[in-house]
Design a protein around this motif. Structure first.
Motif, short mmCIF file in Angstrom:
data_model
loop_
_atom_site.label_atom_id
_atom_site.label_comp_id
_atom_site.label_asym_id
_atom_site.label_seq_id
_atom_site.Cartn_x
_atom_site.Cartn_y
_atom_site.Cartn_z
N THR A 108 0.83 -1.21 0.00
CA THR A 108 0.00 0.00 0.00
C THR A 108 0.86 1.25 0.00
N LEU A 109 1.90 1.27 0.83
CA LEU A 109 2.80 2.41 0.89
C LEU A 109 3.53 2.60 -0.43
N ASN A 110 3.96 1.52 -1.05
CA ASN A 110 4.65 1.62 -2.34
C ASN A 110 3.73 2.19 -3.42
N ASP A 111 2.47 1.77 -3.41
CA ASP A 111 1.52 2.29 -4.39
C ASP A 111 1.38 3.81 -4.26
N ILE A 112 1.31 4.28 -3.01
CA ILE A 112 1.16 5.71 -2.76
C ILE A 112 2.44 6.46 -3.15
N THR A 113 3.59 5.91 -2.76
CA THR A 113 4.86 6.56 -3.06
C THR A 113 5.11 6.65 -4.56
N LYS A 114 4.76 5.59 -5.28
CA LYS A 114 4.93 5.60 -6.73
C LYS A 114 4.02 6.64 -7.37
N GLN A 115 2.82 6.78 -6.83
CA GLN A 115 1.88 7.79 -7.33
C GLN A 115 2.44 9.19 -7.13
N LEU A 116 3.13 9.42 -6.03
CA LEU A 116 3.62 10.75 -5.70
C LEU A 116 4.98 11.06 -6.32
N LEU A 117 5.86 10.06 -6.38
CA LEU A 117 7.25 10.29 -6.79
C LEU A 117 7.63 9.61 -8.09
N GLY A 118 6.76 8.73 -8.58
CA GLY A 118 7.10 7.98 -9.78
C GLY A 118 8.00 6.80 -9.49
N ALA A 119 8.31 6.56 -8.23
CA ALA A 119 9.15 5.43 -7.80
C ALA A 119 8.72 5.05 -6.39
N ASP A 120 9.00 3.78 -6.03
CA ASP A 120 8.61 3.33 -4.70
C ASP A 120 9.83 2.89 -3.90
N PHE A 121 9.60 2.20 -2.80
CA PHE A 121 10.69 1.85 -1.89
C PHE A 121 11.63 0.79 -2.45
N THR A 122 11.25 0.17 -3.59
CA THR A 122 12.19 -0.76 -4.22
C THR A 122 13.29 -0.01 -4.96
N ASN A 123 13.05 1.28 -5.21
CA ASN A 123 14.09 2.12 -5.80
C ASN A 123 15.13 2.42 -4.72
N PRO A 124 16.41 2.14 -4.98
CA PRO A 124 17.44 2.31 -3.94
C PRO A 124 17.46 3.70 -3.31
N MET A 125 17.29 4.74 -4.13
CA MET A 125 17.34 6.09 -3.59
C MET A 125 16.14 6.36 -2.68
N VAL A 126 14.95 5.99 -3.14
CA VAL A 126 13.74 6.19 -2.33
C VAL A 126 13.82 5.34 -1.06
N GLY A 127 14.22 4.10 -1.23
CA GLY A 127 14.31 3.22 -0.08
C GLY A 127 15.30 3.71 0.96
N GLN A 128 16.40 4.29 0.51
CA GLN A 128 17.41 4.79 1.43
C GLN A 128 16.95 6.06 2.12
N GLN A 129 16.37 6.99 1.37
CA GLN A 129 16.00 8.30 1.92
C GLN A 129 14.73 8.22 2.77
N LEU A 130 13.67 7.66 2.22
CA LEU A 130 12.41 7.60 2.96
C LEU A 130 12.37 6.43 3.94
N GLY A 131 13.08 5.37 3.61
CA GLY A 131 13.05 4.19 4.46
C GLY A 131 13.69 4.39 5.81
N LYS A 132 14.54 5.38 5.94
CA LYS A 132 15.21 5.64 7.21
C LYS A 132 14.45 6.63 8.09
N LEU A 133 13.39 7.23 7.54
CA LEU A 133 12.60 8.17 8.33
C LEU A 133 11.76 7.45 9.38
N SER A 134 11.51 8.11 10.49
CA SER A 134 10.56 7.57 11.45
C SER A 134 9.18 7.58 10.82
#
Length: 303
Positions: A108-134
């Motif tokens: 669900t989170l990936n679907d939303i992130t892809k809608q907003l950024l064009g990429a989701d948490f499987t993208n290394p940059m997105v996963g690194q930057q957003l994945g480390k946030l609280s």
């Protein structure tokens, strides 16, 4: 405080009927004050140009000698302050959003992130930057991204709070805050356990359409200068774990209101002051407007 009030504060982030007193700006007089001070309810996603539509703003601003916001906005840009904020937004070392959520929740989170950024948490940059946030910090980021997607012309650096303080400096007025940035970071980013933050993140992504509807209604209520409508939206609830607790209400809103009221009399006695704080803090029996009245001040909408 209900889930909607949490949304209202994050984005970031409180009279009478709109037909009677549709106003965001109030004068504070009496109770020993030689000259009135003023208080303006702000909204994080409102452009500074909206100030032109607030009756009496220019005159009230010119009659004061200093501006007092929730915090001094320029502090957020200082390197040492940025480090404090960034640290507060991060998960403990070795933890990640991906590790906290279930497979279904991540989908669900990936679907939303892809809608907003064009990429989701499987993208290394997105996963690194957003994945480390609280989880709480991630909700804040998603809220901003959702709003910007619907309102691409909005400039986050041109909000009312920042503009009022910038205008004060241009007019050689003092600028101060009712809280330090550290205090606000502690309240907004560190007052809830990671488990509770995770719970509210899941609430956010599972009720995204509802959240977007509420945000749209909040924006409309603010631009209508209708604090009564804002209060009603803040009091809406889903009757589940997504609703805020009394303890969260106290930490996020009511306790801060009381702290501000303890400081405001001395500030106003020293100089006529233009206060600019989130509109959610103005509303209700425990809001700043009513507490000022209870303290003996004459508080009236500026027409």
């Amino acid at each position: 405080m209900k889930m909607k009030r949490l949304t209202l504060i994050v984005a970031c982030i409180a009279i009478t009927a709109v037909t009677a007193h549709a106003q965001l700006l109030y004068s504070i007089a009496g109770n020993g004050l030689e000259r009135p001070s003023y208080i303006l309810g702000t909204y994080h996603f409102a452009s500074s140009s909206f100030l032109d539509e607030i009756p009496g703003f220019q005159k009230a601003f010119q009659q004061t000698k200093q501006v007092c916001g929730e915090i001094v906005m320029d502090d957020m840009m200082k390197p040492e302050k940025l480090q404090i904020m960034q640290k507060a937004m991060m998960l403990p070392e070795g933890s990640s959003i991906q590790g906290m959520l279930s497979e279904e929740e991540m989908k669900t989170l990936n679907d939303i992130t892809k809608q907003l950024l064009g990429a989701d948490f499987t993208n290394p940059m997105v996963g690194q930057q957003l994945g480390k946030l609280s989880p709480g910090a991630l909700v804040t980021q998603l809220t901003s991204l959702l709003y910007l997607k619907k309102n691409p012309s909005f400039n986050l650096n041109d909000g009312i709070d920042t503009h009022v303080q910038t205008l004060a400096r241009k007019n050689n007025m003092g600028v101060m805050g009712l809280e330090t940035m550290e205090q606000q970071v502690k309240v907004l980013l560190q007052s809830q356990t990671l488990e509770r933050q995770k719970q509210l993140l899941v609430c956010f992504i599972n009720h995204l359409d509802y959240q977007m509807q509420i945000t749209d209604e909040l924006v409309k209520a603010y631009y209508d200068k209708d604090l009564d409508a804002i209060e009603k939206l803040g009091d809406m609830k889903l009757n589940d774990e997504c609703d805020s607790t009394d303890e969260e209400d106290e930490i996020l809103v009511y306790g801060r209101n009381r702290d501000w009221l303890a400081k405001m009399p001395a500030i106003m006695q020293e100089k006529p002051t233009f206060f600019a704080v989130g509109a959610a803090h103005l509303i209700g029996e425990k809001g700043v407007l009513q507490m000022l009245r209870n303290a003996g001040y004459d508080v009236n909408p500026v027409q």
